[in-house]
Scaffold this active site. Sequence first.
Site, PDB file in Angstrom:
ATOM      1  N   VAL A 133       0.785  -1.255   0.026  1.00 55.52           N
ATOM      2  CA  VAL A 133      -0.074  -0.126   0.070  1.00 55.52           C
ATOM      3  C   VAL A 133       0.865   1.088  -0.003  1.00 55.52           C
ATOM      4  O   VAL A 133       1.666   1.409   0.774  1.00 55.52           O
ATOM      5  CB  VAL A 133      -0.777   0.025   1.305  1.00 55.52           C
ATOM      6  CG1 VAL A 133      -1.875   1.231   1.145  1.00 55.52           C
ATOM      7  CG2 VAL A 133      -2.025  -1.219   1.252  1.00 55.52           C
ATOM      8  N   ILE A 137       5.229   4.858   1.366  1.00 51.97           N
ATOM      9  CA  ILE A 137       4.862   5.532   2.595  1.00 51.97           C
ATOM     10  C   ILE A 137       4.761   4.448   3.798  1.00 51.97           C
ATOM     11  O   ILE A 137       4.132   3.506   3.306  1.00 51.97           O
ATOM     12  CB  ILE A 137       3.657   6.049   2.378  1.00 51.97           C
ATOM     13  CG1 ILE A 137       3.638   7.085   1.056  1.00 51.97           C
ATOM     14  CG2 ILE A 137       2.790   6.583   3.468  1.00 51.97           C
ATOM     15  CD1 ILE A 137       2.525   7.837   0.651  1.00 51.97           C
ATOM     16  N   LYS A 206      -5.737  -1.401  -2.476  1.00 47.40           N
ATOM     17  CA  LYS A 206      -4.998  -0.719  -1.296  1.00 47.40           C
ATOM     18  C   LYS A 206      -6.013  -0.469  -0.286  1.00 47.40           C
ATOM     19  O   LYS A 206      -5.913  -0.488   1.083  1.00 47.40           O
ATOM     20  CB  LYS A 206      -4.103   0.322  -1.992  1.00 47.40           C
ATOM     21  CG  LYS A 206      -3.025  -0.121  -2.684  1.00 47.40           C
ATOM     22  CD  LYS A 206      -2.600   0.874  -3.479  1.00 47.40           C
ATOM     23  CE  LYS A 206      -1.073   0.407  -4.307  1.00 47.40           C
ATOM     24  NZ  LYS A 206      -0.895   1.380  -5.298  1.00 47.40           N
TER      25      LYS A 206
HETATM   26  N1  LIG Z   1       0.927   0.516  -9.996  1.00 49.28           N
HETATM   27  C1  LIG Z   1       0.907   0.742  -8.727  1.00 49.28           C
HETATM   28  C2  LIG Z   1       2.349   0.460  -8.050  1.00 49.28           C
HETATM   29  C3  LIG Z   1       2.543   0.644  -6.532  1.00 49.28           C
HETATM   30  O1  LIG Z   1       1.736   0.004  -5.828  1.00 49.28           O
HETATM   31  C4  LIG Z   1       0.707   2.569  -8.623  1.00 49.28           C
HETATM   32  O2  LIG Z   1       0.950   3.053  -9.782  1.00 49.28           O
HETATM   33  O3  LIG Z   1       0.690   3.094  -7.387  1.00 49.28           O
END
Ligand SMILES: N[C@@H](CC=O)C(=O)O
Length: 427
Positions: A133, A137, A206
């Site tokens: 996620v 961060i 996420k």
């Molecule tokens: N494809 C994701 C990669 C990271 O989680 C994003 O663009 O945030």
Amino acid sequence: MSDKVIYAAILGAGTVGLGTYKLCEAMSDEIKHKTGATLVIKKVLVRNLSKKREGIPDEILTDKWEDIINDKDISIVVELMGGIHPAKDYVLEALKAGRQVVTANKDLIAEYGEEVGNAANKAGADLQFEAAVAGAIPIIRPLKQSMTGNHITEIMGIVNGTTNYILTKMTESGMDYKEALAKATELGYAEADPTADVEGYDAGRKIAIMASIAFNSRVTFADVYTEGITKISADDIKYAKEFGYVIKLLGVAKNTEDGIEVKVHPMLIPNNHPLANVNDAFNAVFVHGKAMDDAMFMGRGAGQMPTASAVVGDIIDVCRNIVHDSCGRIGCCCYKNLEVKDITDTKSKFFLRLEVADKQGVLANIASVLGNSGVSIAQVVQKSGKDGVAELVIITAEVLEKNFNDAMAVFKGLSAVKNIAGVIRVY
Ligand SMILES: N[C@@H](CC=O)C(=O)O
Ligand SMILES: NC(=O)C1=CN([C@@H]2O[C@H](COP(=O)(O)OP(=O)(O)OC[C@H]3O[C@@H](n4cnc5c(N)ncnc54)[C@H](OP(=O)(O)O)[C@@H]3O)[C@@H](O)[C@H]2O)C=CC1
């Protein structure tokens, strides 16, 4: 200092796998000082052994999972392949075999978090997924640990780097959507299939993961309403600017009296809101807790080294747990069974762009359709027409989504409404 050696294997040597390998190498002295053990990456699993893997010695590369699962020296399995299969099978096998697991795989955690979490609990093993996620961060660990003394009521944020990069480029330099997506892919931000980014699925995964941890109740990806950025046009961006807003893809999760609200969609954010200035591949997450009030976390949400930073942080944490024999201490805690509300039972404000017949009385007609469905207009601008068609840009007051949908259904059957050109929620 102890001469303990901890062996790990990395599954995948793509964007994140390669970054993780490089960072483990670069930080090896520090890792030893911080954990009291030497970390050795003993194997790296790939699909294609003939591809060049910059910096990874050929002798540690393998295309056979058995080389890892059967190697009793390896105590940490770092899954950076992505997708569900075979990632899920490998993670479950690793946990059952008493290995600690670190993963960046949001697809896996959002859809099978319960199964893999239970397997970790049963094995008394670590299952760490900070990188799943918002990239670099720290948000999983704060939710599980630092903020866990709170009743958390809301999480809201920009949690996809690819779409934030695309929207930033479309807004700031008028870049074309396709070109911006190609650049985000080249920079290593996008998923193997970028549909997951642009349709809001990645952000949905996420927000499901964060909601589960924050509200102590299982929220899966299937529970999340998702809407991506593919319908956002240059005109939407232009009109949003005129009204003093920018468009961002937001993930929102609320723990309300009558259930959990969890959704991902584009939103008009006022220019003076802190999220309005979170640009490019940066992410930001707001958390509201009853005791702590508001907290905001911001940083790079995607890309090789930012993501590797979160993965390596997890690996170091696992090494400390191994050294102190304290693995599996902080597991999943979804003991509540809260209802997840349907999107139509939640409230939003809307930005609505209509192409209408350019004649007298149409605005009154539109206002009365909205009013009949319980939708009040907060702001309206009428653009002069061309070829008998005018454009109406409306911002509504907060309304139950099902009432707004009723009005849209009426518009679809109304001859004065030529096209519903844009519908975006407003902060
Ligand atoms: N494809 C994701 C990669 C990271 O989680 C994003 O663009 O945030
Ligand atoms: N990129 C980013 O910014 C972020 C990514 N993540 C997550 O990290 C994970 C990895 O992403 P990323 O590095 O971008 O992905 P990539 O597509 O760049 O890399 C995937 C790697 O996994 C290997 N792999 C895939 N399937 C198999 C398999 N069946 N057997 C063996 N090896 C396999 C590939 O091998 P080969 O090279 O031989 O094809 C490749 O090396 C995903 O879960 C993603 O969602 C999380 C946060 C940010």
